[in-house]
Design a protein around this motif. Structure first.
Motif, mmCIF file in Angstrom:
data_model
loop_
_atom_site.group_PDB
_atom_site.id
_atom_site.type_symbol
_atom_site.label_atom_id
_atom_site.label_comp_id
_atom_site.label_asym_id
_atom_site.label_seq_id
_atom_site.Cartn_x
_atom_site.Cartn_y
_atom_site.Cartn_z
ATOM 1 N N MET A 6 32.037 42.694 54.383
ATOM 2 C CA MET A 6 32.774 42.208 53.198
ATOM 3 C C MET A 6 32.247 42.940 51.969
ATOM 4 N N THR A 7 32.934 42.771 50.859
ATOM 5 C CA THR A 7 32.457 43.348 49.599
ATOM 6 C C THR A 7 31.838 42.222 48.783
ATOM 7 N N VAL A 8 30.579 42.384 48.441
ATOM 8 C CA VAL A 8 29.883 41.346 47.674
ATOM 9 C C VAL A 8 29.417 41.954 46.360
ATOM 10 N N ASN A 9 29.902 41.405 45.263
ATOM 11 C CA ASN A 9 29.561 41.913 43.922
ATOM 12 C C ASN A 9 29.805 43.418 43.823
ATOM 13 N N GLU A 55 39.054 33.300 44.217
ATOM 14 C CA GLU A 55 39.147 31.839 44.113
ATOM 15 C C GLU A 55 37.803 31.196 44.428
ATOM 16 N N ALA A 56 37.522 30.112 43.706
ATOM 17 C CA ALA A 56 36.264 29.412 43.939
ATOM 18 C C ALA A 56 36.277 28.716 45.288
ATOM 19 N N VAL A 57 35.203 28.877 46.045
ATOM 20 C CA VAL A 57 35.055 28.151 47.312
ATOM 21 C C VAL A 57 33.623 27.648 47.414
ATOM 22 N N LYS A 58 33.469 26.546 48.123
ATOM 23 C CA LYS A 58 32.124 26.062 48.435
ATOM 24 C C LYS A 58 31.642 26.848 49.653
ATOM 25 N N ALA A 70 36.757 40.261 52.905
ATOM 26 C CA ALA A 70 37.077 39.670 51.599
ATOM 27 C C ALA A 70 36.216 40.276 50.492
ATOM 28 N N GLU A 71 36.647 39.979 49.255
ATOM 29 C CA GLU A 71 35.858 40.323 48.065
ATOM 30 C C GLU A 71 35.136 39.056 47.637
ATOM 31 N N VAL A 72 33.827 39.103 47.618
ATOM 32 C CA VAL A 72 33.040 37.930 47.257
ATOM 33 C C VAL A 72 32.297 38.208 45.946
ATOM 34 N N LEU A 73 32.321 37.218 45.068
ATOM 35 C CA LEU A 73 31.576 37.318 43.805
ATOM 36 C C LEU A 73 30.570 36.179 43.759
#
Ligand code: FES
Ligand code: FES
Length: 166
Positions: A6-9, A55-58, A70-73
């Motif tokens: 995934m892509t993180v930051n 989108e915000a997720v827990k 996914a793209e994760v921030l």
């Protein structure tokens, strides 16, 4: 074991993980991004909120495998070098934190609020939207003020960017 990518930051990451690995464990234990916190085991506190594809997720309630591609921030991805993100600045200026444990999740939840609801957020809206975010320290007043100010600051920054790019 299975591979996840995934892509993180903004950086692409790939790891071999146990299929049962939660996204929060992946971020903290595999990528050492410990700004994403774990405050409960019932998916109630919101300390683990990150953005997945905007989108915000827990992240405690999502498998890392579900974020494949996914793209994760995370909170670590907001500041640009020493320059805090406007929402981080607003939390600092309005004393929207005490121990800081809930703060990463609060800030990412706040940014999702702005994305969905815009830049003029009233107190009632913010408090309603914070239903899934718990703070044990602040009594929420300063958090609410920080989010409202951060939303306005983001609007001002967007407007300024539009002016300077015209
Ligand atoms: Fe995810 Fe509490 S750790 S909601
Ligand atoms: Fe301590 Fe929110 S600032 S839990």
């Amino acid at each position: 074991m299975t591979s996840v990518s995934m892509t993180v930051n903004g950086k692409t990451v790939s790891r071999d993980i146990d299929e049962r690995t939660l996204l929060v464990q992946f971020l903290r234990e595999h990528l050492h991004l410990t700004g994403t916190h774990i405050g409960c085991d019932t998916s109630q506190c919101g300390a683990c909120v990150v953005h997945v594809d905007g989108e915000a997720v827990k992240s405690c309630s999502m498998l890392a495998l579900s974020a494949d591609s996914a793209e994760v921030l995370t909170i670590e991805g907001l500041a640009k070098g020493d320059a805090l993100h406007p929402m981080q600045m607003a939390f600092q200026e309005h004393h929207g934190l005490q121990c800081g444990f809930c703060t990463p999740g609060m800030i990412l939840t706040a940014l999702d609020m702005v994305r969905r609801l815009g830049h003029q957020l009233d107190e009632e809206t913010i408090r309603h939207e914070l239903e899934g975010s718990l703070c044990r320290c602040t009594g929420y007043l300063n958090i609410v003020e920080a989010i409202a100010a951060g939303a306005r600051a983001l609007n001002a920054r967007t407007s300024a960017a539009l002016v300077t790019t015209d």
